[in-house]
Write a protein that holds these residues in place. Structure first.
Motif, PDB file in Angstrom:
ATOM      1  N   ARG A  11       0.869  -1.184   0.000  1.00  0.00           N
ATOM      2  CA  ARG A  11       0.000   0.000   0.000  1.00  0.00           C
ATOM      3  C   ARG A  11       0.902   1.229   0.000  1.00  0.00           C
ATOM      4  O   ARG A  11       2.010   1.168   0.524  1.00  0.00           O
ATOM      5  N   SER A  12       0.391   2.331  -0.479  1.00  0.00           N
ATOM      6  CA  SER A  12       1.091   3.596  -0.253  1.00  0.00           C
ATOM      7  C   SER A  12       0.945   3.925   1.228  1.00  0.00           C
ATOM      8  O   SER A  12      -0.162   3.955   1.756  1.00  0.00           O
ATOM      9  N   ARG A  14       1.595   6.559   4.334  1.00  0.00           N
ATOM     10  CA  ARG A  14       1.780   8.003   4.565  1.00  0.00           C
ATOM     11  C   ARG A  14       1.989   8.323   6.041  1.00  0.00           C
ATOM     12  O   ARG A  14       1.981   9.491   6.412  1.00  0.00           O
ATOM     13  N   SER A  78      -1.732  17.955  -3.993  1.00  0.00           N
ATOM     14  CA  SER A  78      -1.513  17.292  -2.701  1.00  0.00           C
ATOM     15  C   SER A  78      -0.105  17.543  -2.158  1.00  0.00           C
ATOM     16  O   SER A  78       0.310  16.901  -1.200  1.00  0.00           O
ATOM     17  N   TRP A 142       5.508   6.365  -3.236  1.00  0.00           N
ATOM     18  CA  TRP A 142       6.032   6.870  -4.533  1.00  0.00           C
ATOM     19  C   TRP A 142       5.515   8.298  -4.663  1.00  0.00           C
ATOM     20  O   TRP A 142       4.303   8.534  -4.538  1.00  0.00           O
ATOM     21  N   ILE A 143       6.399   9.239  -4.909  1.00  0.00           N
ATOM     22  CA  ILE A 143       6.019  10.663  -4.835  1.00  0.00           C
ATOM     23  C   ILE A 143       6.399  11.407  -6.115  1.00  0.00           C
ATOM     24  O   ILE A 143       7.589  11.497  -6.461  1.00  0.00           O
ATOM     25  N   ASP A 145       4.844  14.552  -6.330  1.00  0.00           N
ATOM     26  CA  ASP A 145       4.614  15.938  -5.908  1.00  0.00           C
ATOM     27  C   ASP A 145       5.929  16.720  -5.816  1.00  0.00           C
ATOM     28  O   ASP A 145       5.893  17.950  -5.701  1.00  0.00           O
ATOM     29  N   ARG A 179      -6.731   0.256  -1.818  1.00  0.00           N
ATOM     30  CA  ARG A 179      -7.456   1.305  -2.559  1.00  0.00           C
ATOM     31  C   ARG A 179      -8.113   0.701  -3.786  1.00  0.00           C
ATOM     32  O   ARG A 179      -7.648  -0.305  -4.328  1.00  0.00           O
TER      33      ARG A 179
HETATM   34  C1  LIG Z   1       3.766   7.907 -10.412  1.00  0.00           C
HETATM   35  C2  LIG Z   1       3.138   8.026  -9.046  1.00  0.00           C
HETATM   36  C3  LIG Z   1       3.164   9.238  -8.379  1.00  0.00           C
HETATM   37  C4  LIG Z   1       2.601   9.365  -7.121  1.00  0.00           C
HETATM   38  N1  LIG Z   1       2.728  10.557  -6.437  1.00  0.00           N
HETATM   39  C5  LIG Z   1       2.223  10.662  -5.186  1.00  0.00           C
HETATM   40  C6  LIG Z   1       2.431  11.857  -4.430  1.00  0.00           C
HETATM   41  O1  LIG Z   1       3.102  12.791  -4.864  1.00  0.00           O
HETATM   42  N2  LIG Z   1       1.885  11.940  -3.191  1.00  0.00           N
HETATM   43  C7  LIG Z   1       1.166  10.901  -2.642  1.00  0.00           C
HETATM   44  O2  LIG Z   1       0.695  11.016  -1.499  1.00  0.00           O
HETATM   45  N3  LIG Z   1       0.981   9.744  -3.336  1.00  0.00           N
HETATM   46  C8  LIG Z   1       1.501   9.601  -4.573  1.00  0.00           C
HETATM   47  N4  LIG Z   1       1.364   8.413  -5.261  1.00  0.00           N
HETATM   48  C9  LIG Z   1       0.649   7.284  -4.627  1.00  0.00           C
HETATM   49  C10 LIG Z   1      -0.739   7.071  -5.229  1.00  0.00           C
HETATM   50  O3  LIG Z   1      -1.630   8.053  -4.732  1.00  0.00           O
HETATM   51  C11 LIG Z   1      -1.225   5.648  -4.878  1.00  0.00           C
HETATM   52  O4  LIG Z   1      -0.350   4.723  -5.473  1.00  0.00           O
HETATM   53  C12 LIG Z   1      -2.642   5.356  -5.377  1.00  0.00           C
HETATM   54  O5  LIG Z   1      -3.559   6.204  -4.748  1.00  0.00           O
HETATM   55  C13 LIG Z   1      -3.056   3.898  -5.116  1.00  0.00           C
HETATM   56  O6  LIG Z   1      -2.888   3.567  -3.752  1.00  0.00           O
HETATM   57  P1  LIG Z   1      -1.949   2.335  -3.319  1.00  0.00           P
HETATM   58  O7  LIG Z   1      -0.536   2.669  -3.734  1.00  0.00           O
HETATM   59  O8  LIG Z   1      -2.070   2.250  -1.805  1.00  0.00           O
HETATM   60  O9  LIG Z   1      -2.477   1.110  -3.985  1.00  0.00           O
HETATM   61  C14 LIG Z   1       1.942   8.256  -6.508  1.00  0.00           C
HETATM   62  C15 LIG Z   1       1.931   7.031  -7.187  1.00  0.00           C
HETATM   63  C16 LIG Z   1       2.548   6.907  -8.420  1.00  0.00           C
HETATM   64  C17 LIG Z   1       2.586   5.556  -9.095  1.00  0.00           C
END
Ligand SMILES: Cc1cc2nc3c(=O)[nH]c(=O)nc-3n(C[C@H](O)[C@H](O)[C@H](O)COP(=O)(O)O)c2cc1C
Length: 191
Positions: A11-12, A14, A78, A142-143, A145, A179
């Motif tokens: 999962r992402s 935070r 974000s 993964w960010i 932003d 998600r």
């Molecule tokens: C290319 C890429 C850029 C992303 N950039 C951000 C970011 O800047 N900030 C953030 O909180 N999440 C970021 N994410 C995470 C996504 O929001 C997240 O992967 C998506 O909502 C699905 O959730 P999961 O990773 O838990 O399955 C990014 C993901 C990817 C693949």
């Protein structure tokens, strides 16, 4: 953990504990990144590891970039929230594409296609790192932003190459539910 389990369970994250990640564990994560496939085996990825001693400075620089972007009329999206995540992650790895400049001159079609190939290769390296981290109980985010502050972060890190993303790592302090995803049927056509 097998590969499919790592893919399913990632999962992402935070919210991270402040517990440092041992260097040898970070080495394994970075090595997984370097084992990714890459177009023509160009291995365009380059990593800069920002640890706990430098993260406050990194986030200050990130916030300067966000402030500049806002002053230029961009919506910060974000990014302000993401800066808070980076502030408490023990490690953030800044990921660059060695073969593209941050500020790009117009390119011919061959170079443009190579850029697309290289960005895919760097993406593969990032995903490998996420899955390796998952395998070792480490959460990741993964960010992209960081783009709001790519000039400022690039200058701070002394890099002129293209910043593709940053990835924060740490021991997870949350267990988010999966998600939503589109189904395979929604995104796939079988011929
Ligand atoms: C290319 C890429 C850029 C992303 N950039 C951000 C970011 O800047 N900030 C953030 O909180 N999440 C970021 N994410 C995470 C996504 O929001 C997240 O992967 C998506 O909502 C699905 O959730 P999961 O990773 O838990 O399955 C990014 C993901 C990817 C693949």
């Amino acid at each position: 953990m097998n590969t499919l389990e790592a893919i399913e369970q990632r999962r992402s994250i935070r919210k991270f504990h402040d517990t440092p990640i041992p260097d040898e564990v970070m080495e394994k994560i970075l090595r997984a990144g370097t084992l990714a496939p890459s177009g023509k085996n160009r291995q365009p990825w380059r990593f800069i590891v920002v640890g706990q001693d430098k993260r406050a400075e990194m986030v200050r620089v990130m916030r300067e970039g966000i402030a500049r972007s806002k002053a230029e009329g961009e919506h910060p999206g974000s990014s302000e929230w993401t800066a808070k995540v980076m502030e408490q992650a023990p490690i953030t790895v800044c990921v660059f594409n060695e073969y593209a400049e941050q500020v790009q001159a117009p390119k011919d079609i061959g170079d443009t296609l190579m850029d697309i190939v290289d960005v895919q290769s760097v993406g593969a390296a990032i995903q490998n790192m996420l899955l390796a981290a998952q395998d070792m109980g480490i959460g990741s985010l993964w960010i992209c932003d960081v783009f709001y502050a790519h000039e400022e972060l690039g200058a701070w890190l002394g890099r002129t190459r293209q910043m593709i993303a940053a990835v924060s790592f740490g021991y997870p302090d949350e267990q988010p539910k999966a998600r939503p995803r589109k189904t395979v049927a929604e995104v796939t056509q079988w011929l």
